[in-house]
Design an enzyme around this catalytic site. Structure first.
Site, mmCIF file in Angstrom:
data_model
loop_
_atom_site.group_PDB
_atom_site.id
_atom_site.type_symbol
_atom_site.label_atom_id
_atom_site.label_comp_id
_atom_site.label_asym_id
_atom_site.label_seq_id
_atom_site.Cartn_x
_atom_site.Cartn_y
_atom_site.Cartn_z
ATOM 1 N N LYS A 67 -2.358 -4.607 9.565
ATOM 2 C CA LYS A 67 -1.012 -4.270 9.574
ATOM 3 C C LYS A 67 -0.241 -3.715 10.647
ATOM 4 O O LYS A 67 -1.125 -2.407 11.303
ATOM 5 C CB LYS A 67 -0.959 -3.153 8.212
ATOM 6 C CG LYS A 67 0.337 -2.900 7.630
ATOM 7 C CD LYS A 67 0.530 -2.198 6.522
ATOM 8 C CE LYS A 67 1.858 -2.047 5.826
ATOM 9 N NZ LYS A 67 1.678 -1.324 4.743
ATOM 10 N N ASN A 99 8.648 9.161 4.414
ATOM 11 C CA ASN A 99 7.253 9.828 4.053
ATOM 12 C C ASN A 99 6.523 10.266 5.412
ATOM 13 O O ASN A 99 6.421 9.663 6.360
ATOM 14 C CB ASN A 99 6.426 8.932 3.259
ATOM 15 C CG ASN A 99 5.455 7.961 3.985
ATOM 16 O OD1 ASN A 99 4.409 8.394 4.279
ATOM 17 N ND2 ASN A 99 5.846 6.869 4.230
ATOM 18 N N SER A 138 0.589 3.502 10.919
ATOM 19 C CA SER A 138 1.040 4.440 10.079
ATOM 20 C C SER A 138 1.400 5.446 11.371
ATOM 21 O O SER A 138 0.707 5.657 12.078
ATOM 22 C CB SER A 138 0.323 5.289 9.110
ATOM 23 O OG SER A 138 0.843 6.357 8.766
ATOM 24 N N ASN A 168 2.047 8.585 10.697
ATOM 25 C CA ASN A 168 1.545 10.014 10.218
ATOM 26 C C ASN A 168 0.528 10.465 10.505
ATOM 27 O O ASN A 168 0.118 11.667 9.990
ATOM 28 C CB ASN A 168 2.153 9.947 8.662
ATOM 29 C CG ASN A 168 3.653 9.731 8.389
ATOM 30 O OD1 ASN A 168 4.430 10.163 9.087
ATOM 31 N ND2 ASN A 168 3.709 8.901 7.214
ATOM 32 N N THR A 169 -0.449 9.773 11.382
ATOM 33 C CA THR A 169 -1.664 10.380 11.608
ATOM 34 C C THR A 169 -1.700 10.286 13.135
ATOM 35 O O THR A 169 -1.583 9.090 13.830
ATOM 36 C CB THR A 169 -2.911 9.319 11.270
ATOM 37 O OG1 THR A 169 -2.977 9.098 9.621
ATOM 38 C CG2 THR A 169 -4.192 9.770 11.782
ATOM 39 N N GLY A 223 12.306 0.970 3.345
ATOM 40 C CA GLY A 223 13.399 0.676 2.357
ATOM 41 C C GLY A 223 14.106 -0.415 3.185
ATOM 42 O O GLY A 223 13.948 -1.078 4.409
ATOM 43 N N GLY A 282 0.498 11.332 5.269
ATOM 44 C CA GLY A 282 -0.697 11.574 6.065
ATOM 45 C C GLY A 282 -2.062 10.849 5.416
ATOM 46 O O GLY A 282 -3.150 11.655 5.457
ATOM 47 N N PHE A 283 -1.898 10.060 4.806
ATOM 48 C CA PHE A 283 -3.046 9.268 4.147
ATOM 49 C C PHE A 283 -3.771 10.320 3.077
ATOM 50 O O PHE A 283 -4.890 10.424 3.183
ATOM 51 C CB PHE A 283 -4.011 8.955 5.101
ATOM 52 C CG PHE A 283 -3.720 7.655 6.167
ATOM 53 C CD1 PHE A 283 -2.580 6.846 5.707
ATOM 54 C CD2 PHE A 283 -4.225 7.300 7.227
ATOM 55 C CE1 PHE A 283 -2.144 5.905 6.716
ATOM 56 C CE2 PHE A 283 -3.919 6.104 8.153
ATOM 57 C CZ PHE A 283 -2.847 5.423 7.770
ATOM 58 N N PHE A 313 1.643 3.151 -2.948
ATOM 59 C CA PHE A 313 1.969 3.556 -4.284
ATOM 60 C C PHE A 313 0.715 4.089 -5.003
ATOM 61 O O PHE A 313 0.518 5.243 -5.668
ATOM 62 C CB PHE A 313 2.534 2.489 -5.055
ATOM 63 C CG PHE A 313 3.443 2.991 -6.396
ATOM 64 C CD1 PHE A 313 4.405 3.310 -6.436
ATOM 65 C CD2 PHE A 313 2.580 2.993 -7.454
ATOM 66 C CE1 PHE A 313 5.422 3.620 -7.574
ATOM 67 C CE2 PHE A 313 3.017 3.303 -8.607
ATOM 68 C CZ PHE A 313 4.329 3.786 -8.658
ATOM 69 N N ASP A 314 -0.519 3.272 -4.899
ATOM 70 C CA ASP A 314 -1.688 3.746 -5.482
ATOM 71 C C ASP A 314 -2.731 3.655 -4.592
ATOM 72 O O ASP A 314 -3.451 2.897 -4.315
ATOM 73 C CB ASP A 314 -1.912 2.496 -6.681
ATOM 74 C CG ASP A 314 -3.086 2.776 -7.543
ATOM 75 O OD1 ASP A 314 -3.773 3.889 -7.465
ATOM 76 O OD2 ASP A 314 -3.531 1.985 -8.360
ATOM 77 N N LYS A 315 -2.812 5.009 -3.995
ATOM 78 C CA LYS A 315 -3.686 5.378 -2.993
ATOM 79 C C LYS A 315 -5.126 5.216 -3.209
ATOM 80 O O LYS A 315 -5.986 4.804 -2.494
ATOM 81 C CB LYS A 315 -3.337 6.564 -2.309
ATOM 82 C CG LYS A 315 -1.832 6.611 -1.668
ATOM 83 C CD LYS A 315 -1.715 7.910 -1.148
ATOM 84 C CE LYS A 315 -0.013 8.219 -0.580
ATOM 85 N NZ LYS A 315 -0.152 7.355 0.796
ATOM 86 N N ASN A 318 4.797 -2.111 8.830
ATOM 87 C CA ASN A 318 4.954 -0.767 8.260
ATOM 88 C C ASN A 318 6.110 -0.016 8.693
ATOM 89 O O ASN A 318 6.985 -0.720 8.945
ATOM 90 C CB ASN A 318 3.788 0.006 9.071
ATOM 91 C CG ASN A 318 2.838 1.139 8.236
ATOM 92 O OD1 ASN A 318 3.606 1.808 7.578
ATOM 93 N ND2 ASN A 318 1.593 0.899 8.136
ATOM 94 N N THR A 319 6.009 1.160 8.242
ATOM 95 C CA THR A 319 7.427 1.943 8.301
ATOM 96 C C THR A 319 7.662 2.159 9.596
ATOM 97 O O THR A 319 6.738 2.040 10.668
ATOM 98 C CB THR A 319 7.116 3.295 7.683
ATOM 99 O OG1 THR A 319 5.985 4.061 8.378
ATOM 100 C CG2 THR A 319 6.921 3.227 6.157
ATOM 101 N N ALA A 355 0.993 -1.208 0.162
ATOM 102 C CA ALA A 355 -0.247 0.108 -0.048
ATOM 103 C C ALA A 355 0.889 1.280 -0.067
ATOM 104 O O ALA A 355 1.908 1.225 0.524
ATOM 105 C CB ALA A 355 -0.937 -0.038 1.112
#
Length: 380
Positions: free
Chosen positions: A222, A116, A183, A185-186, A276, A119-120, A69-71, A251-252, A67
């Site tokens: 996840k 990154n 995530s 970022n939220t 990465g 933020g969704f 790349f193509d949101k 996840n990250t 998930a």
């Protein structure tokens, strides 16, 4: 050729702009029938031995695009054309949202990594559901996972209702559904990983998905690599208790240890999730722990730091039913899946297994026939 293009063009371009440009080219190539067939023939050859079954789904191979790349599900078929065995879209939230202010995507080239704090950013569950509903379904339609998360403005105590909105809208069009609570970022999202909160959330999402579908849609969660080992065990136990179909790990990370990129640059970038190559060791540790704890009773999708066929092979031996990548795609380009598929095929045959499924969980630490990645395919 891609490495030259990356160094001459993409490396000097804002990463998010480069992403949009590359994704446009992928979708454009897929829109031209003759070119689409040619690209698929070159980049997506299928070894029957790589075909596998996981989550009750029949897949042409074990390697999917993670998930992020193509949101919004706008280029699923183009990504399948490049050789991904399945495509996970999202993260999709209940309501449309722009995400965090730019710049919000950064390359760490020395580390073959990304940071990154997107933020969704996405078009929202209703619009994405309408797009998926309009897709034609044929024998070549790729397997689609849908990753759902919390809308940023929704308070933490109202998160369940927001997830249920997305689940009800999207479950009818998903081959599998992923609840993203990991995530960084939220704000407050990772608090939902606490089992006393996560358990009821997943139970409610399961019920919501069942209400709007006539078949069982596999449900996964996840998780973050930054969880303590004891918390990972608790989530694994809870997943088994709830009858969850699988776990995606991981996840990250918010960690920044062991990076080659200068510390001043890391500080300048600031907050965000790191993905990465630096995530490779921890992601593998989490996979091995989950496999041991669950003993094959649910599917594990391993993601994080997978760059080569050898990385993917080791995850499969460690117990991953499926694997995913994303960051390496940015650095390796469109021939990446071709290289990974050829490498996996070579390893599978060298080890004497009849299928990928036979290799799952056979032991990452065991001595295995070695095939050097750079000898498999000279394409770049």
């Amino acid at each position: 050729m891609y490495k030259l293009l990356f160094n001459l063009l993409f490396k000097k371009m804002d990463p998010e702009r480069a992403h949009h440009l590359a994704f446009f080219w992928i979708r454009l190539a897929h829109s031209v029938p003759g070119l689409r067939s040619l690209v698929r023939a070159v980049l997506a050859p299928r070894d029957p031995k790589l075909r596998t079954t996981a989550l009750g789904l029949d897949l042409p191979g074990p390697f999917g695009l993670g998930a992020g790349f193509d949101k919004d599900g706008i280029g699923i078929d183009g990504l399948s054309m490049l050789g991904f065995d399945f495509v996970e879209i999202g993260t999709v939230t209940g309501e449309a949202q722009p995400g965090n202010p730019a710049p919000r995507l950064f390359r760490l080239v020395e580390d073959r990594a990304l940071i990154n704090r997107m933020g969704f950013n996405n078009q929202g569950s209703a619009r994405v559901a309408a797009r998926l509903a309009a897709r034609p379904h044929t024998s070549s339609t790729p397997v689609i996972g849908v990753n759902i998360g919390k809308t940023k403005v929704v308070p933490e105590d109202e998160a369940t209702a927001d997830y249920l909105k997305s689940a009800k809208a999207l479950a009818p069009y998903a081959d599998y559904l992923v609840v993203n609570v990991s995530s960084p970022n939220t704000p407050g999202l990772r608090n939902l990983q606490a089992v006393q909160v996560l358990g009821p959330l997943l139970w409610d999402v399961r019920k919501a998905a069942d209400e709007v579908t006539t078949h069982h849609v596999p449900l996964l969660v996840k998780i973050a690599p930054d969880l303590a080992d004891e918390d990972i065990d608790e989530i694994a136990d809870m997943a088994l208790h709830l009858g969850l179909d699988g776990i995606i790990a991981t996840n990250t990370t918010i960690g920044r240890e062991g990076l080659r990129t200068p510390a001043a640059r890391i500080e300048e970038i600031g907050m965000g999730g790191l993905s990465g190559a630096p995530l490779k060791a921890r992601s593998l540790e989490v996979l091995e722990r989950l496999r041991k704890r669950t003993d094959g009773r649910l599917a594990i999708v391993s993601v994080g730091g997978i760059e080569t066929a050898e990385d993917a092979w080791q995850r499969i031996l460690a117990g991953a039913d499926l694997v995913q990548g994303y960051s390496a795609f940015i650095y390796e380009g469109p021939f990446w899946m071709r290289k990974v598929h050829k490498g996996l095929s070579a390893r599978l045959r060298a080890a004497g297994y009849a299928s990928i499924g036979e290799a799952v969980g056979k032991g990452v630490r065991q001595a295995q026939p070695t095939v050097r990645d750079h000898e498999e395919d000279n394409d770049d």
